[in-house]
Write a protein that holds these residues in place. Structure first.
Motif, PDB file in Angstrom:
ATOM      1  N   GLU A  25       0.852  -1.201   0.000  1.00 44.11           N
ATOM      2  CA  GLU A  25       0.000   0.000   0.000  1.00 44.11           C
ATOM      3  C   GLU A  25       0.880   1.241   0.000  1.00 44.11           C
ATOM      4  O   GLU A  25       1.913   1.282   0.661  1.00 44.11           O
ATOM      5  CB  GLU A  25      -0.883   0.053   1.259  1.00 44.11           C
ATOM      6  CG  GLU A  25      -1.530  -1.244   1.645  1.00 44.11           C
ATOM      7  CD  GLU A  25      -2.705  -1.600   0.749  1.00 44.11           C
ATOM      8  OE1 GLU A  25      -3.134  -0.726  -0.030  1.00 44.11           O
ATOM      9  OE2 GLU A  25      -3.169  -2.740   0.816  1.00 44.11           O
ATOM     10  N   GLU A  40       2.665   6.935  -8.502  1.00 43.28           N
ATOM     11  CA  GLU A  40       2.557   6.130  -9.735  1.00 43.28           C
ATOM     12  C   GLU A  40       3.833   5.328  -9.983  1.00 43.28           C
ATOM     13  O   GLU A  40       3.794   4.167 -10.376  1.00 43.28           O
ATOM     14  CB  GLU A  40       2.347   7.042 -10.947  1.00 43.28           C
ATOM     15  CG  GLU A  40       0.905   7.371 -11.210  1.00 43.28           C
ATOM     16  CD  GLU A  40       0.790   8.540 -12.197  1.00 43.28           C
ATOM     17  OE1 GLU A  40       1.678   8.716 -13.058  1.00 43.28           O
ATOM     18  OE2 GLU A  40      -0.184   9.310 -12.059  1.00 43.28           O
ATOM     19  N   GLU A  43       3.991   2.417  -7.747  1.00 46.11           N
ATOM     20  CA  GLU A  43       3.074   1.360  -8.209  1.00 46.11           C
ATOM     21  C   GLU A  43       3.708   0.577  -9.350  1.00 46.11           C
ATOM     22  O   GLU A  43       3.722  -0.657  -9.356  1.00 46.11           O
ATOM     23  CB  GLU A  43       1.748   1.966  -8.682  1.00 46.11           C
ATOM     24  CG  GLU A  43       0.859   2.443  -7.540  1.00 46.11           C
ATOM     25  CD  GLU A  43      -0.482   2.984  -8.054  1.00 46.11           C
ATOM     26  OE1 GLU A  43      -0.883   2.621  -9.181  1.00 46.11           O
ATOM     27  OE2 GLU A  43      -1.127   3.758  -7.317  1.00 46.11           O
ATOM     28  N   GLU A  55      -1.368  -0.429  -4.397  1.00 43.86           N
ATOM     29  CA  GLU A  55      -2.389   0.596  -4.649  1.00 43.86           C
ATOM     30  C   GLU A  55      -2.123   1.807  -3.774  1.00 43.86           C
ATOM     31  O   GLU A  55      -1.477   1.711  -2.727  1.00 43.86           O
ATOM     32  CB  GLU A  55      -3.795   0.039  -4.402  1.00 43.86           C
ATOM     33  CG  GLU A  55      -3.968  -0.539  -3.028  1.00 43.86           C
ATOM     34  CD  GLU A  55      -5.424  -0.822  -2.698  1.00 43.86           C
ATOM     35  OE1 GLU A  55      -6.296  -0.392  -3.462  1.00 43.86           O
ATOM     36  OE2 GLU A  55      -5.664  -1.444  -1.657  1.00 43.86           O
ATOM     37  N   THR A  56      -2.622   2.936  -4.219  1.00 45.15           N
ATOM     38  CA  THR A  56      -2.376   4.194  -3.513  1.00 45.15           C
ATOM     39  C   THR A  56      -3.631   4.635  -2.777  1.00 45.15           C
ATOM     40  O   THR A  56      -4.722   4.646  -3.343  1.00 45.15           O
ATOM     41  CB  THR A  56      -1.947   5.283  -4.514  1.00 45.15           C
ATOM     42  OG1 THR A  56      -0.777   4.823  -5.182  1.00 45.15           O
ATOM     43  CG2 THR A  56      -1.639   6.584  -3.810  1.00 45.15           C
TER      44      THR A  56
END
Ligand code: BDP
Length: 744
Positions: A25, A40, A43, A55-56
């Motif tokens: 996370e 980004e 990720e 995921e953000t």
């Protein structure tokens, strides 16, 4: 593999379990574009290297392990962070700095990336990913602060889409007189640059198009700035000083004329309306035919301040290039010396520039040759910020058809102790502002990437772009370490791959120096203007103030007398200790000998040039200090002319050995990139022989001294230039028989 991803491939490291605790996370506390880009990137990078789909999230929740991104303010304001992540106290950081901390909180594993600004957050995210991509043991608490404010690249791109001294296809910015419609390459480039800490870019040629400051062009430029912004990169423009006249229609461009001053003021305001974070202007003036203040009897000071004043209010800077010289110097005037120009033109104005003027000084006093001493201007400007300009694009260094890893040269320059006031004053401390307490300073690299998929044509050339950024960020890094980082990320973490690649690269600058111009000769490239192949006759003089002064015959000799005693006086521009070292033949290092002195062909060397060996070594580059042996004792009995011959054979042999070294990695890397590099190395090996023979034959004729080993003059088995494989070349007649192979 195409090379398009450069060093941001994020190939899975060999030992994923080492990173198995890496959270999936990402908690992004801020909304700035740079922080979005950071999330980004994490990720993408973690997704590719560690699997799972990270995921953000905008905030913490109770039980997650996370990578937390934010500035100190954002962290203090974040309730969820206060509540759920005890044990991390934000610290004060400089704007572009970051801190990466591993925090263990009960059963929780978190990584906190704190930035001094959103840009710092982005730099921190890239660093964490780089450690993983390089298969490093992750440190648990690291703070990094960039050494300088100016970490820029220049692109010499023309609005018509061509790139001056660019060797990888057309411009990524312009096409047919306009900014490209599709700027996705610019976005990708910005990402690469940010990953190594670059924060500014001048997007158009220093030989600036006169349309640059037209209102409709500025609107187009604003689109480029938009593409760069998410990566924290500010755009600058090269401007032509005649713009007030040519674009503005004024009768003059005299920088002190009130109408001209008002024109620049209005133009700058217009730019900032379109581009609020505009970085400033780069200026080439009174140089190689560019207009400048000289025309009105004004100085660089008048011109630089005229531009700096309006920029000051908006936080912009002027990078005024120190590359001002008369390209029509008379070759027959033995006291004329282009190397003197920077110092002679700028010294008087030190301390008088506005604080947002930075003098952009090429690292050597001539022009990016394979070896030059450090420009004496660097030790002279004590009250003026400076940025040292280097060339990433290999104009004089094989144009990305030869593998030449240049960072060892840059480090050699950065390490050079100028001995200002007889105190330690390495170049790296001067340009970062430490020595003379300057708030600004840094490095500018002329990059000239192009539309070719892999950016620079030679896959190995990317090591130069990467290392430039790393050195601009931290000039104390070694070229070995930046190369190791790049190689692991670009090729592999397998030692069977990275070891030979690093060895080859580390040997390459010196090899190139040997098979082109050793002993400080430099400037032996062709006179066709391309600066690619051999052109030994330029040792006689080429009309651009670049000459080495060869005098034919047994009573002649070679080298440019720049001494104070009998020469151009150039050496007197250095602080006294360094000047004394260069002035005396007893202490002048061999690798700069012919830059500083004129000596007979049979003059005996000191023996401190690492090329003074007949056996080529493909392993291990010379270290920065090889040439710094202060000992006065001569250890060599080799003559200058014999050294020139031998070095050319040694260098060409090293280049030939690169091919074998490369073949050792064949089964271990992807085929497309393997083949691409292989073809280039074969070309380099053959071209190195052509270089070797052209220079040696010319010198044999000029000096009349035969090669003691009897090699020179025999070209058996050599492949001629016009039959070498390659695209983009055409064959022309060459008049000097030594340079030509078969007259072509
Ligand atoms: C020289 C290049 C020329 C550039 C000039 C410069 O050959 O194309 O315009 O430098 O730096 O090395 O302005």
């Amino acid at each position: 593999e195409t090379g398009a991803q450069a060093w941001l491939r994020y190939a899975p490291p060999p030992d994923p379990p080492r990173y198995r605790d890496m959270p999936h996370e990402i908690v992004r506390l801020g909304h700035a574009p740079e922080e979005q880009a950071a999330a980004e990137e994490l990720e993408t990078g973690l997704g590719r290297m560690i699997a799972g789909a990270p995921e953000t999230l905008p905030a913490f929740h109770r039980d997650i392990d996370a990578i937390v991104l934010g500035t100190a303010d954002e962290m203090r304001r974040s309730e969820s962070m206060q509540r759920h992540l005890h044990g991390y106290q934000p610290v004060p950081l400089a704007p572009d700095a970051f801190r990466i901390t591993h925090v263990r909180n009960r059963a929780r594993q978190c990584w906190v990336i704190q930035g001094g600004s959103p840009r710092g957050v982005l730099y921190g995210a890239f660093r964490l990913l780089q450690w993983i991509a390089q298969d490093r043991q992750l440190p648990t608490d690291t703070t990094e602060t960039p050494a300088s404010t100016i970490r820029w690249v220049d692109e010499w791109d023309n609005l018509d889409g061509s790139v001056e001294r660019g060797y990888a296809g057309p411009s990524i910015f312009f096409d047919h007189g306009h900014v490209r419609g599709d700027l996705s390459r610019v976005h990708d480039y910005a990402r690469m640059l940010a990953s190594v800490g670059i924060n500014g870019i001048t997007v158009n040629n220093v030989n600036s198009d006169l349309r640059t400051l037209q209102p409709e062009m500025l609107e187009e430029f604003a689109r480029i700035a938009d593409s760069l912004r998410p990566y924290g990169i500010r755009m600058a423009l090269s401007v032509d000083l005649s713009s007030p006249q040519v674009v503005g229609g004024l009768p003059t461009f005299d920088p002190v004329d009130p109408r001209v001053i008002a024109w620049w003021q209005a133009k700058v305001d217009e730019i900032y309306k379109l581009i609020p974070d505009f970085a400033g202007f780069t200026v080439k003036a009174d140089s190689e035919g560019r207009p400048g203040p000289h025309q009105y009897g004004r100085s660089p000071l008048d011109a630089a301040n005229a531009l700096a004043k309006p920029l000051q209010a908006h936080g912009g800077v002027v990078l005024y290039r120190g590359f001002v010289y008369n390209n029509h110097l008379d070759f027959h005037d033995l006291k004329a010396d282009r190397a003197r120009a920077g110092y002679d033109n700028f010294r008087a104005y030190d301390g008088k520039f506005l604080p947002n003027v930075i003098i952009q000084v090429k690292h050597g006093p001539i022009d990016f040759q394979v070896r030059e001493p450090v420009s004496p201007l660097i030790a002279t400007l004590r009250h003026t910020p400076q940025a040292m300009e280097v060339q990433i694009t290999q104009e004089y260094l094989g144009q990305q058809r030869h593998m030449v890893y240049i960072a060892p040269m840059w480090s050699w320059v950065l390490d050079t102790d100028m001995r200002v006031d007889n105190q330690p004053s390495p170049v790296r401390d001067i340009i970062t502002g430490k020595t003379f307490y300057q708030a600004q300073g840094g490095m500018v690299g002329v990059a000239n990437v192009g539309m070719e998929t892999n950016w620079l044509h030679h896959p190995m050339a990317l090591a130069n772009l990467y290392s430039f950024g790393r050195l601009a960020w931290n000039p104390t890094l070694t070229p070995e370490s930046t190369l190791d980082e790049w190689t692991r990320m670009t090729w592999s973490n397998d030692g069977r791959v990275y070891e030979p690649i690093e060895q080859m690269n580390l040997a390459s600058w010196h090899a190139y120096e040997q098979y082109t111009g050793p002993l400080g000769l430099g400037t032996l490239t062709d006179i066709l203007g391309t600066h690619f192949g051999p052109g030994p006759e330029s040792a006689d003089g080429n009309g651009w103030g670049q000459w080495i002064r060869a005098v034919p015959g047994p009573h002649g000799g070679i080298g440019m007398d720049r001494t104070v005693a009998t020469g151009t006086g150039y050496i007197g521009q250095y602080p006294p200790e360094l000047a004394a070292k260069y002035e005396s033949l007893k202490t002048c290092p061999d690798d700069l000998l012919l830059f500083m002195h004129h000596v007979p062909w049979t003059y005996k060397l000191r023996g401190d040039d690492p090329g003074d060996k007949t056996t080529p070594s493909a392993k291990g580059a010379p270290t920065a200090n090889d040439a710094d042996d202060e000992s006065e004792a001569k250890t060599s009995t080799k003559t200058v002319i014999q050294h020139i011959y031998d070095a050319h054979y040694a260098g060409a042999a090293t280049a030939a050995a690169f091919v074998d070294q490369w073949e050792s990695v064949k089964s271990l890397i992807d085929e497309p990139r393997y083949n691409e590099v292989h073809a280039l190395l074969v070309f380099q090996a053959r071209h190195a022989e052509i270089w070797r023979d052209a220079i040696n034959d010319w010198f044999a004729r000029e000096s009349g001294v035969p090669d003691a080993l009897g090699f020179v003059g025999h070209h058996t088995g050599r492949e001629e230039a016009e039959s070498l494989p390659g695209t983009g070349f055409h064959t022309v007649d060459v008049s000097s028989w030594e340079t030509a192979s078969g007259g072509k």
